[in-house]
Write a protein that holds these residues in place. Structure first.
Motif, PDB file in Angstrom:
ATOM      1  N   ASN A  90       9.168  -2.412  -3.941  1.00  0.00           N
ATOM      2  CA  ASN A  90       7.807  -3.052  -2.987  1.00  0.00           C
ATOM      3  C   ASN A  90       6.838  -3.254  -3.817  1.00  0.00           C
ATOM      4  O   ASN A  90       5.755  -4.613  -2.716  1.00  0.00           O
ATOM      5  CB  ASN A  90       7.302  -2.447  -1.819  1.00  0.00           C
ATOM      6  N   LEU A  91       6.583  -3.562  -4.872  1.00  0.00           N
ATOM      7  CA  LEU A  91       5.383  -3.352  -5.417  1.00  0.00           C
ATOM      8  C   LEU A  91       4.943  -4.839  -6.440  1.00  0.00           C
ATOM      9  O   LEU A  91       5.736  -5.090  -6.559  1.00  0.00           O
ATOM     10  CB  LEU A  91       4.520  -2.123  -6.942  1.00  0.00           C
ATOM     11  N   PRO A  92       3.623  -5.490  -6.467  1.00  0.00           N
ATOM     12  CA  PRO A  92       3.892  -6.844  -7.229  1.00  0.00           C
ATOM     13  C   PRO A  92       4.161  -6.140  -9.292  1.00  0.00           C
ATOM     14  O   PRO A  92       3.967  -5.633  -8.900  1.00  0.00           O
ATOM     15  CB  PRO A  92       2.351  -6.816  -6.668  1.00  0.00           C
TER      16      PRO A  92
ATOM     17  N   LEU B 129      10.486   6.093  -6.524  1.00  0.00           N
ATOM     18  CA  LEU B 129       9.739   5.478  -8.107  1.00  0.00           C
ATOM     19  C   LEU B 129      10.860   4.287  -7.964  1.00  0.00           C
ATOM     20  O   LEU B 129      10.145   2.904  -8.094  1.00  0.00           O
ATOM     21  CB  LEU B 129       9.683   5.578  -9.346  1.00  0.00           C
ATOM     22  N   GLU B 130      11.854   4.676  -7.347  1.00  0.00           N
ATOM     23  CA  GLU B 130      12.426   3.339  -6.863  1.00  0.00           C
ATOM     24  C   GLU B 130      11.761   2.282  -5.647  1.00  0.00           C
ATOM     25  O   GLU B 130      12.156   1.188  -5.467  1.00  0.00           O
ATOM     26  CB  GLU B 130      14.249   3.631  -6.485  1.00  0.00           C
TER      27      GLU B 130
ATOM     28  N   TYR C 101       0.392  -1.520   0.182  1.00  0.00           N
ATOM     29  CA  TYR C 101       0.013  -0.177  -0.212  1.00  0.00           C
ATOM     30  C   TYR C 101       1.065   1.172   0.028  1.00  0.00           C
ATOM     31  O   TYR C 101       0.739   2.125  -0.585  1.00  0.00           O
ATOM     32  CB  TYR C 101      -0.690   0.078   1.357  1.00  0.00           C
ATOM     33  N   VAL C 102       1.942   1.245   1.094  1.00  0.00           N
ATOM     34  CA  VAL C 102       2.676   2.334   0.683  1.00  0.00           C
ATOM     35  C   VAL C 102       3.554   2.612  -0.384  1.00  0.00           C
ATOM     36  O   VAL C 102       4.021   3.666  -0.729  1.00  0.00           O
ATOM     37  CB  VAL C 102       4.060   1.775   1.556  1.00  0.00           C
ATOM     38  N   ALA C 103       4.395   1.465  -0.954  1.00  0.00           N
ATOM     39  CA  ALA C 103       4.757   0.681  -2.015  1.00  0.00           C
ATOM     40  C   ALA C 103       3.305   2.137  -2.712  1.00  0.00           C
ATOM     41  O   ALA C 103       4.527   2.819  -4.441  1.00  0.00           O
ATOM     42  CB  ALA C 103       5.151   0.003  -2.787  1.00  0.00           C
TER      43      ALA C 103
END
Length: 506
Positions: free
Chosen positions: A197-199, A191-192, A138-140
């Motif tokens: 951390n995003l799926p 964005l890094e 969620y944070v990502a």
């Protein structure tokens, strides 16, 4: 003045709370005291509601941000589109606008509202007791959105105030402009983080690892030619683009018409789209662009006989002429003839407003609803063909037109030869034997045709330092100058915040 400041800050402070109406879990009435930020964010449902509000800020009705304002500010001042019937937007098109233009002010404020909503997620969700992997995601997602918002700000206005915390007081809203370099530093950091951390896959309309890496590649490509450019930017763009291209969940669709348009949302070529729902309420989040780009008084193009479009957004004839008649992307983008109300087949020169209609990217041709607004499509933010062309451009800037650079641009051109998924044409031919300068021009031209009306043209012209010369060539009568490479800081914001300075020439 203080009252006006208080009004703006109150809007920012309430943004997170207002966004909660976007989630069904928050339709129940709650005492206002429970909605205070310190008390509210307690459960996984609260976290999802805050994140929903952050996405909702991309366009929470049909006249906001991605739903209208960002396209307006990038379509009309380029050589791409014009608004025959929209008087305020004609000022954007012919460069008669000033720092008090309502679209400029509204977009500025809506982007900062969106940033505040993202900041709420970034600050509050880590303190919620919930699944750690989901919390990190969620944070990502919020950091992806914040990076996207600041990327839009820095490209439109240059150095802007950096708000990396939620605004809760008037003093916190009165911030001076940061440098372009500092804005890019925040974009890259966000964005890094998102890319890590995003799926790889996510629910439709939400950010993914590929979307974050693709947007970061674009950020490096854009920063490279800016005042904050670094020697490694082009190589970083090329490397990130390759990472995205190598991801197995993405591929160029075999037919161009499967890559764009309302019937093909969230396809394998799509990295990120602004998701417009099909809500027919007056303030629904529907896109207007299907209805706006259809030609007026031409019947039979929408599901209900007799319904027509509005011709509020039409193609500049010069831009239309960039497309060779043999290019499948021309007929996949434009409506050039139709049946009028007198049951006569006419060409675009005989339309009520005689311009080609760039409608097919914004109309769901498989829709059955009678309402023109309801069959409009999502707005494409980033798709794989864009990433191919970014890699081609970056590789050329690093080392000239290498074999890999040719492979990237020719993959896009090869797909353009496919009608219904099968190669039926020899046009456009693969590129060979170009100099570095010729290849640079070829990529810019390819981007114009491949990505037409997807929100890239103005940004491409500005970052490649071609904006003024291109517009002067297209419209010698327009008073376009170098100052138009950036928008003016909205005059109302300068009046409210004396720490803000105006862009040169405005």
């Amino acid at each position: 003045m203080k009252l006006m400041n208080r009004h703006i800050v109150s809007s920012l402070v309430l943004a997170a709370g207002l966004s909660l109406t976007s989630c069904e879990n928050f339709l129940e009435e709650k005492p206002y005291s429970f909605l205070a930020p310190a008390n509210y964010y307690q459960t996984p449902g609260d976290a999802l509601a805050a994140l929903t509000g952050a996405y909702d800020a991309l366009g929470d009705n049909s006249s906001t941000y991605m739903a209208r304002l960002l396209p307006y500010l990038t379509w009309f001042p380029s050589d791409e589109a014009l608004p025959p019937l929209l008087a305020p937007q004609r000022q954007l098109d012919n460069f008669s606008f000033a720092a008090d233009h309502a679209d400029i002010l509204n977009l500025w404020r809506q982007i900062y509202d969106a940033i505040n909503r993202s900041n709420t997620v970034i600050e509050r969700v880590p303190g919620i007791a919930m699944d750690e992997t989901l919390k990190q995601q969620y944070v990502a997602e919020a950091r992806f959105l914040r990076g996207f918002h600041y990327f839009n700000l820095v490209r439109l206005w240059g150095g802007v105030p950096l708000m990396d915390k939620t605004v809760t007081t008037i003093d916190e809203a009165l911030v001076e402009r940061s440098s372009v370099a500092d804005v890019y530093a925040l974009i890259i950091a966000d964005l890094e983080n998102a890319g890590q951390n995003l799926p790889a896959t996510n629910q439709q309309g939400r950010a993914t690892k590929g979307a974050a890496k693709g947007l970061l590649a674009k950020a490096y490509l854009t920063r490279a030619s800016s005042e904050a450019g670094q020697a490694s930017d082009y190589q970083k763009c090329a490397d990130l683009a390759k990472e995205v291209i190598d991801m197995t969940q993405y591929r160029l669709m075999p037919d161009y018409q499967l890559a764009v348009g309302g019937a093909n949302e969230f396809n394998a070529e799509s990295l990120f789209e602004w998701q417009a729902d099909r809500n027919l309420l007056a303030v629904g989040e529907h896109s207007v662009f299907g209805q706006f780009t259809l030609p007026r008084d031409i019947i039979g193009l929408v599901p209900e006989a007799g319904q027509t479009g509005e011709s509020n957004v039409v193609s500049e004839i010069g831009f239309f002429n960039r497309y060779d008649d043999r290019d499948y992307r021309k007929e996949s983008t434009f409506i050039t003839q139709g049946t009028n109300r007198q049951n006569k087949v006419v060409t675009w020169r005989e339309f009520t407003y005689p311009y080609p209609a760039p409608a097919w990217k914004f109309v769901n041709t498989k829709a059955t609803t009678r309402n023109g607004y309801a069959f409009s499509s999502n707005f494409p933010v980033l798709r794989l063909a864009d990433v191919y062309l970014m890699r081609a451009e970056a590789l050329n800037e690093v080392g000239g037109p290498t074999a890999e650079a040719y492979a990237m641009i020719n993959a896009v051109r090869t797909r353009a030869r496919n009608r219904n998924g099968a190669s039926t044409s020899t046009f456009p031919a693969n590129l060979v034997g170009l100099t570095k300068e010729q290849f640079r021009d070829a990529v810019l031209d390819e981007r114009a045709i491949e990505l037409g009306f997807e929100g890239h043209r103005w940004f491409d012209l500005v970052r490649t330092k071609r904006f003024v010369q291109t517009l002067k060539a297209a419209h010698p009568e327009f008073p376009v100058t170098e100052k138009h490479n950036l928008y003016p800081i909205p005059i109302n914001e300068i009046l409210l915040n004396n720490k803000l300075t105006q862009n040169p020439g405005w």
